[in-house]
Design a protein around this motif. Sequence first.
Motif, mmCIF file in Angstrom:
data_model
loop_
_atom_site.group_PDB
_atom_site.id
_atom_site.type_symbol
_atom_site.label_atom_id
_atom_site.label_comp_id
_atom_site.label_asym_id
_atom_site.label_seq_id
_atom_site.Cartn_x
_atom_site.Cartn_y
_atom_site.Cartn_z
ATOM 1 N N LEU A 1 7.735 0.210 -4.712
ATOM 2 C CA LEU A 1 7.106 0.537 -3.459
ATOM 3 C C LEU A 1 6.203 -0.687 -2.805
ATOM 4 O O LEU A 1 6.649 -1.099 -1.855
ATOM 5 N N PHE A 2 5.463 -1.150 -3.575
ATOM 6 C CA PHE A 2 4.499 -2.377 -3.100
ATOM 7 C C PHE A 2 5.099 -3.569 -3.387
ATOM 8 O O PHE A 2 4.374 -4.632 -2.624
ATOM 9 N N GLU A 3 6.038 -3.894 -4.031
ATOM 10 C CA GLU A 3 6.511 -5.106 -4.443
ATOM 11 C C GLU A 3 7.946 -5.481 -3.796
ATOM 12 O O GLU A 3 8.065 -6.459 -3.038
ATOM 13 N N GLY A 4 8.888 -4.488 -3.960
ATOM 14 C CA GLY A 4 10.167 -4.605 -3.459
ATOM 15 C C GLY A 4 10.430 -4.078 -2.193
ATOM 16 O O GLY A 4 11.189 -4.520 -1.449
ATOM 17 N N VAL A 5 9.624 -3.105 -1.617
ATOM 18 C CA VAL A 5 10.017 -2.405 -0.111
ATOM 19 C C VAL A 5 8.823 -2.870 0.693
ATOM 20 O O VAL A 5 8.990 -3.304 1.747
ATOM 21 N N LEU A 6 7.609 -3.066 0.158
ATOM 22 C CA LEU A 6 6.425 -3.140 1.254
ATOM 23 C C LEU A 6 6.663 -4.400 2.029
ATOM 24 O O LEU A 6 6.385 -4.207 3.257
ATOM 25 N N ALA A 7 6.973 -5.527 1.540
ATOM 26 C CA ALA A 7 6.964 -6.566 2.310
ATOM 27 C C ALA A 7 7.944 -6.672 3.398
ATOM 28 O O ALA A 7 7.741 -7.215 4.448
ATOM 29 N N GLY A 8 9.005 -6.220 2.938
ATOM 30 C CA GLY A 8 10.166 -6.087 4.407
ATOM 31 C C GLY A 8 9.854 -4.965 5.299
ATOM 32 O O GLY A 8 10.063 -5.366 6.617
ATOM 33 N N VAL A 9 9.002 -3.868 5.112
ATOM 34 C CA VAL A 9 8.689 -2.932 5.888
ATOM 35 C C VAL A 9 7.670 -3.537 6.638
ATOM 36 O O VAL A 9 7.529 -3.233 7.711
ATOM 37 N N VAL A 10 6.636 -4.418 6.151
ATOM 38 C CA VAL A 10 5.629 -5.212 6.798
ATOM 39 C C VAL A 10 6.177 -5.861 7.934
ATOM 40 O O VAL A 10 5.726 -5.761 9.084
ATOM 41 N N MET A 11 7.301 -6.738 7.572
ATOM 42 C CA MET A 11 8.057 -7.373 8.583
ATOM 43 C C MET A 11 8.620 -6.890 9.731
ATOM 44 O O MET A 11 8.605 -7.381 10.900
ATOM 45 N N TYR B 1 18.851 1.267 -14.046
ATOM 46 C CA TYR B 1 18.190 0.701 -13.148
ATOM 47 C C TYR B 1 18.984 -0.050 -12.088
ATOM 48 O O TYR B 1 18.253 0.095 -10.693
ATOM 49 N N TRP B 2 19.694 -0.737 -12.400
ATOM 50 C CA TRP B 2 20.237 -1.688 -11.599
ATOM 51 C C TRP B 2 21.114 -0.785 -10.443
ATOM 52 O O TRP B 2 21.105 -1.334 -9.250
ATOM 53 N N PHE B 3 21.472 0.350 -10.650
ATOM 54 C CA PHE B 3 22.255 1.235 -9.628
ATOM 55 C C PHE B 3 21.523 2.164 -8.872
ATOM 56 O O PHE B 3 21.755 2.810 -8.071
ATOM 57 N N PHE B 4 20.475 2.552 -9.842
ATOM 58 C CA PHE B 4 19.379 3.459 -9.137
ATOM 59 C C PHE B 4 18.160 2.924 -8.311
ATOM 60 O O PHE B 4 17.806 3.790 -7.143
ATOM 61 N N ILE B 5 17.992 1.957 -8.705
ATOM 62 C CA ILE B 5 16.537 1.467 -7.759
ATOM 63 C C ILE B 5 16.970 0.888 -6.221
ATOM 64 O O ILE B 5 16.184 1.386 -5.599
ATOM 65 N N PRO B 6 18.379 0.523 -6.230
ATOM 66 C CA PRO B 6 18.525 0.278 -4.597
ATOM 67 C C PRO B 6 18.370 1.614 -3.840
ATOM 68 O O PRO B 6 18.139 1.743 -2.641
ATOM 69 N N ILE B 7 19.020 2.847 -4.494
ATOM 70 C CA ILE B 7 18.848 4.145 -3.826
ATOM 71 C C ILE B 7 17.268 4.513 -3.499
ATOM 72 O O ILE B 7 17.240 4.935 -2.417
ATOM 73 N N VAL B 8 16.624 4.158 -4.601
ATOM 74 C CA VAL B 8 15.173 4.624 -4.386
ATOM 75 C C VAL B 8 14.541 3.702 -3.330
ATOM 76 O O VAL B 8 13.885 4.178 -2.528
ATOM 77 N N ALA B 9 14.990 2.449 -3.335
ATOM 78 C CA ALA B 9 14.207 1.481 -2.502
ATOM 79 C C ALA B 9 14.653 1.850 -1.174
ATOM 80 O O ALA B 9 13.928 1.763 -0.180
ATOM 81 N N ARG B 10 15.878 2.404 -0.978
ATOM 82 C CA ARG B 10 16.392 2.684 0.588
ATOM 83 C C ARG B 10 15.375 3.817 1.298
ATOM 84 O O ARG B 10 15.140 3.694 2.277
ATOM 85 N N PHE B 11 15.224 4.774 0.365
ATOM 86 C CA PHE B 11 14.553 5.862 0.953
ATOM 87 C C PHE B 11 12.993 5.647 1.102
ATOM 88 O O PHE B 11 12.180 6.079 1.859
ATOM 89 N N LEU B 12 12.472 4.904 0.185
ATOM 90 C CA LEU B 12 11.204 4.455 0.314
ATOM 91 C C LEU B 12 11.088 3.556 1.507
ATOM 92 O O LEU B 12 10.087 3.792 2.466
ATOM 93 N N ARG B 13 11.884 2.807 1.941
ATOM 94 C CA ARG B 13 11.794 1.901 2.957
ATOM 95 C C ARG B 13 11.902 2.703 4.364
ATOM 96 O O ARG B 13 11.053 2.584 5.321
ATOM 97 N N LEU B 14 12.888 3.655 4.281
ATOM 98 C CA LEU B 14 13.020 4.512 5.349
ATOM 99 C C LEU B 14 11.791 5.391 5.689
ATOM 100 O O LEU B 14 11.377 5.557 6.893
ATOM 101 N N GLY B 15 11.341 5.937 4.519
ATOM 102 C CA GLY B 15 10.129 6.826 4.704
ATOM 103 C C GLY B 15 8.683 5.718 5.162
ATOM 104 O O GLY B 15 8.098 6.492 6.267
ATOM 105 N N LEU B 16 8.741 4.771 4.549
ATOM 106 C CA LEU B 16 7.450 4.059 5.188
ATOM 107 C C LEU B 16 7.714 3.688 6.830
ATOM 108 O O LEU B 16 6.818 3.620 7.735
#
Length: 230
Positions: free
Chosen positions: A186-196, A84-99
């Motif tokens: 998506l909704f907790e770790g990524v959405l807040a930063g994307v909204v800002m 999780y520790w090394f995989f989640i940042p990769i997923v978060a990056r692409f989710l952030r860019l996609g949004l």
Amino acid sequence: MRTRPLPRPDAYFRTHAKRISKRRGDTMKQEFLAIIVSVGETFTKNVPISIALAAVFTILTSFWACNPGHPWWRKRDIVTDLCYWFFIPIVARFLRLGLLVAGTAIVFGITTNEGLAAFYAHGHGLLAGLPVAVQMVVCLIGEDVVLYWSHRCFHGTRLWKYHAVHHSSDQLEWISAARFHPVDLLFEGVLAGVVMIFAGISPSVLVLLAFHPRALGLRSRQSRLDPWPL
């Protein structure tokens, strides 16, 4: 006078189709290589940060451990935590860019790479004109509002099955903080930063806040570190 015969329509279209197919194939290869490079960059950036955090929490938990016991690297499901520790940042990056890309294209009609880079380079709108210190305060408050309500929703009946992954570790350690289901992420770790960022906050502000304790998700209750127990 001889005239050059015109190419047969079927032969012309076959040749043209091959050229288009080749161009698309080259573009897909470039996109695939760009994704591989992006994954590698995210992974390599995470390694030194992880080593530093491991060293810091190894020292701190030896003095102020909520649950004294085995060292964090000897916990039963350490492999799961590391994945999780090394995989989640990769997923978060692409989710952030996609949004960001999808939102900008839908709301502002910007679809080119150059347009996106220019639009988000220094923020936009009224918020981007505020001093950096003020933007940081606005960003922290805004993110907390989004995170608070999204977190409440995920502790509800319908969304708990996704958030339960975050609470699935039997032995809490600092490294357990990265356990997130993609939907929860998506909704907790990524959405807040994307909204800002979408609201106009400069991306550099989020970089400055990257090591804020809340951004790292390293609250004392998740790290076995509790020097001032309540």
